[in-house]
Scaffold this motif. Sequence first.
Motif, mmCIF file in Angstrom:
data_model
loop_
_atom_site.group_PDB
_atom_site.id
_atom_site.type_symbol
_atom_site.label_atom_id
_atom_site.label_comp_id
_atom_site.label_asym_id
_atom_site.label_seq_id
_atom_site.Cartn_x
_atom_site.Cartn_y
_atom_site.Cartn_z
ATOM 1 N N TYR A 95 68.748 44.369 29.973
ATOM 2 C CA TYR A 95 67.627 43.481 29.701
ATOM 3 C C TYR A 95 66.301 44.178 29.976
ATOM 4 C CZ TYR A 95 71.102 39.732 29.948
ATOM 5 O OH TYR A 95 72.193 38.925 29.741
ATOM 6 N N CYS A 96 65.367 43.946 29.110
ATOM 7 C CA CYS A 96 63.989 44.366 29.323
ATOM 8 C C CYS A 96 63.233 43.202 29.948
ATOM 9 C CB CYS A 96 63.368 44.747 27.991
ATOM 10 S SG CYS A 96 61.655 45.310 28.096
ATOM 11 N N ALA A 97 62.330 43.520 30.858
ATOM 12 C CA ALA A 97 61.598 42.458 31.541
ATOM 13 C C ALA A 97 60.176 42.907 31.823
ATOM 14 C CB ALA A 97 62.302 42.093 32.845
ATOM 15 N N ALA A 98 59.278 41.931 31.906
ATOM 16 C CA ALA A 98 57.867 42.213 32.174
ATOM 17 C C ALA A 98 57.392 41.360 33.345
ATOM 18 C CB ALA A 98 57.020 41.920 30.941
ATOM 19 N N THR A 99 56.568 41.965 34.194
ATOM 20 C CA THR A 99 56.063 41.212 35.336
ATOM 21 C C THR A 99 54.984 40.231 34.904
ATOM 22 O OG1 THR A 99 54.484 42.991 35.785
ATOM 23 C CG2 THR A 99 56.565 43.028 36.996
ATOM 24 N N GLY A 100 54.766 39.243 35.756
ATOM 25 C CA GLY A 100 53.723 38.272 35.509
ATOM 26 C C GLY A 100 52.382 38.752 36.028
#
Length: 126
Positions: A95-100
């Motif tokens: 999974y690719c994920a991005a911080t808030g």
Amino acid sequence: QVQLVESGGGLVQTGGSLKLSCAASGSIFDSYVLGWFRQAPGKEREFVAAISRGGTAMIGEENNKGRYFISKDAAWGTVYLEMNNLNPEDTAVYYCAATGTGTMGMTATLRHYKYWGQGTQVTVSS
């Protein structure tokens, strides 16, 4: 909002390589870090690697250092995960994920990642 779309997964033999891509769109410049996590059947989702908008990179497990490489394009629109010398233990959904917006430093902590892609399957056969 940030949208993330992974690609590049597939079936590979032990010792092979894959390069995953994550295309980011939307308010991506609100995210300081883009990361990769993976989840194998019956296991918790775990941190793999991350890279900051400034180019600082981090690889999670010691065993993956020297095998995994994370990079990004200059536009902060795509992040890559190159995986070499793969073995069956690398089999998982990646999974690719991005911080808030509240996270302004490099992090391997799952709860700091606000946006997630749908995942791409990586299967390594023995």
